[in-house]
Scaffold this active site. Structure first.
Site, PDB file in Angstrom:
ATOM      1  N   ASP A  36       0.850  -1.127  -0.106  1.00  0.00           N
ATOM      2  CA  ASP A  36       0.005  -0.046  -0.002  1.00  0.00           C
ATOM      3  C   ASP A  36       0.691   1.210   0.037  1.00  0.00           C
ATOM      4  OD1 ASP A  36      -2.183  -1.198  -0.160  1.00  0.00           O
ATOM      5  OD2 ASP A  36      -3.036  -1.250   1.796  1.00  0.00           O
ATOM      6  N   ASP A 290     -15.679  35.960 -34.169  1.00  0.00           N
ATOM      7  CA  ASP A 290     -14.598  34.821 -34.222  1.00  0.00           C
ATOM      8  C   ASP A 290     -15.085  33.473 -33.577  1.00  0.00           C
ATOM      9  OD1 ASP A 290     -13.432  37.324 -34.322  1.00  0.00           O
ATOM     10  OD2 ASP A 290     -11.560  36.406 -34.647  1.00  0.00           O
ATOM     11  N   GLY A 425      -9.503  21.268 -33.937  1.00  0.00           N
ATOM     12  CA  GLY A 425     -10.279  20.087 -34.795  1.00  0.00           C
ATOM     13  C   GLY A 425     -10.840  20.724 -35.984  1.00  0.00           C
ATOM     14  N   LEU A 426     -11.265  21.911 -36.094  1.00  0.00           N
ATOM     15  CA  LEU A 426     -11.721  22.719 -37.424  1.00  0.00           C
ATOM     16  C   LEU A 426     -10.431  22.724 -38.390  1.00  0.00           C
ATOM     17  CD1 LEU A 426     -13.897  24.262 -38.874  1.00  0.00           C
ATOM     18  CD2 LEU A 426     -12.775  26.301 -38.017  1.00  0.00           C
TER      19      LEU A 426
END
Length: 523
Positions: A36, A290, A425-426
């Site tokens: 542990d 934007d 992503g774009l």
């Protein structure tokens, strides 16, 4: 008991370690087997602290079980007190040691030490890490303040006026291994100071036992993380009459609401709301041209209760996202998360099984995931942008720079962390969409240098992925060309739905017309 490869929370003794490690002049004796001791790595590797946690393990082994393990406990307690000389001693046991029932807390109290001893009885097989941290902080507060209960009048939030000084507050809840707690404290202290409010004690992070005894010198408590501090705040309210705040200052609207709540409780004049809104860049950007393409983006949220609820409010009210899923692994916060889900007209997901979360994520088909380290892995597998908003986290989510989640600067950090994955992503979608254009053919990909993938190989690779021989479905060139125009973060869902439609209609080849028909069918 459940066997899993990954868990959102550790056992409750890890929560106790978080409180002990967050504070000074406190030592934690943990009755536990040698295995542990792994928990030390959470603080040295993830939190990147310069010292080990103030924890002594009894580290019993299999051969010790045939003898008197209670004597081993007493020996370790005695050595820890002599070596570290703590002002307060925490004593508890891990999940394995709980089965032996040596009752180390009772043993410690019978050893005649002249210091407060907190006996931690943390049910390892029914509770988790956050509960363990909350219970430890609660028991510690209760033990150190029990002699002052009933010895004074209830504390009025207006006491500062009678004493002729600035109002004082306690900031309760921040701890090590919490999400950006260190920076959140700095940001909230700065905001309170601007409003003419002094910070009396921050606990457990950076506090010592004397600071806990000074909690009642403040007028009200700031409950910064409900998972950790709410139980202690309730106890202080019952026994000393200390009011505490409920608003978590994550996001612009919540920060303004938090400031208003503190002012109302202390009876301080309120600051002009319009001035407050200009403290962060998030409101301006979310109204700008934007950011219009961000409006209506589908977002899936999962994390601890505090951050999941706050994230949902920011996503919906401040960024114009559509929340398509929300959940938490914190069962203690399930009621609040369900209430938030009801407001959003979605069903709350309360689970500590990461595979269930991944399945829900897949079904919701979001364009952005806000989650923990595990959701980042799941989102990567599903090809969905992701931002980490909550523990559990990896070392990359404990930045060396100033990076809060709360207050004005926290809103700026959140905007960057959430929106940048969508922007990238774009960009990836545009590159993917125009990859067959003449500028992307062999010889024109100068930005990739010698590592450029040949266009022919890229097309062949796509063809292999698109065909589904198992179902007897083939994508034609026109169908594939149309599919590449769909943004990659929803392309998987469009592809799946189109194939379902083709199977339903008995269409063996999917053309661009089939894709249009499928879109109309599922709309």
């Amino acid at each position: 008991m459940e066997l899993t490869l990954w868990t959102y929370e550790g056992p409750p003794h890890v929560g106790a370690m978080r409180i002990a490690s967050s504070m000074k002049d406190i030592h934690y004796v943990l009755h536990a087997p040698q295995g542990d001791t792994y928990a030390d790595l959470l603080f040295t590797m993830i939190e990147r602290r310069g010292q080990r946690p103030p924890v002594t393990y009894t580290t019993f082994q299999a051969r010790d079980l045939g003898g008197d393990t209670a004597e081993l406990v007493k020996k370790n307690i005695k050595e820890a007190v002599e070596r570290f000389k703590p002002k307060t001693l925490l004593v508890g046991e891990s999940c394995t040691a709980e089965l032996i029932q040596d009752q180390p807390g009772a043993l410690a109290k019978g050893m005649g030490f002249d210091m407060p001893i907190v006996n931690l009885e943390l049910p390892a097989y029914s509770k988790k890490e956050n509960w363990g941290a909350s219970e430890t902080f609660y028991q510690l507060t209760r033990t150190l303040l029990k002699e002052k209960v009933g010895s004074s009048e209830k504390i009025s939030p207006l006491r500062w006026k009678e004493l002729g000084r600035r109002p004082k507050v306690n900031i309760l809840g921040p701890s090590l291994l919490g999400f950006r707690c260190r920076d959140d404290v700095i940001e909230i202290q700065r905001i309170l100071s601007e409003q003419g409010i002094d910070t009396n004690v921050v606990a457990p992070l950076g506090a010592n036992p004397n600071d806990i005894e000074r909690l009642i010198d403040a007028e009200i408590n700031i409950c910064l993380y409900q998972e950790i501090a709410e139980a202690s705040c309730e106890w202080l309210k019952r026994n000393f009459g200390m009011e505490y705040t409920n608003t978590i200052p994550i996001g612009i609207k919540n920060t303004i609401e938090f400031i208003n709540e503190v002012h109302n409780k202390l009876d301080l004049p309120l600051t002009n709301k319009k001035e407050l809104e200009h403290k962060s860049k998030l409101p301006w950007y979310s109204k700008s041209v934007d950011s219009n393409y961000l409006t209506g983006k589908r977002v899936f949220i999962f994390g601890d209760g505090t951050h999941a609820i706050a994230a949902a409010k920011i996503a919906k009210d401040e960024l114009g996202f559509e929340v398509v899923g929300i959940g938490t692994y914190s069962r203690e916060m399930a009621r609040q998360v369900r209430a938030t889900a009801k407001e959003l007209n979605v069903e709350a997901l309360i689970t500590n099984n990461y595979l269930e979360v991944e399945d829900a994520m897949k079904k919701a088909a979001p364009e952005l995931v806000l989650g923990t380290q595990m959701e980042r892995h799941s989102a990567k597998r599903l090809g969905i942008p992701c931002a980490v908003i909550s523990t559990p986290m990896h070392v990359q989510d404990v930045p060396a720079r100033y990076s809060p989640q709360m207050g004005w600067e926290g809103a700026n950090v959140i905007f960057d962390d959430w929106v940048h994955p969508l922007m990238m992503g774009l960009e990836e979608h545009l590159i993917d969409m125009f990859k067959h254009d003449f500028e992307f053919v062999d010889g024109h990909q100068s930005h990739l240098g010698h590592t450029a993938t040949k266009t022919k190989d890229l097309i062949n690779s796509d063809n292999k992925k698109d065909n589904n021989p198992k179902e007897g479905i083939i994508w034609t060139e026109s169908g594939r060309a149309e599919l590449t125009k769909v943004p990659f973060f929803v392309r998987g869902k469009v592809k799946t739905n189109t194939e379902k439609y083709a199977i339903l209609r008995g269409i063996p080849e999917i053309s661009d017309e089939t894709l249009y028909d499928a879109k109309a069918y599922f709309s």
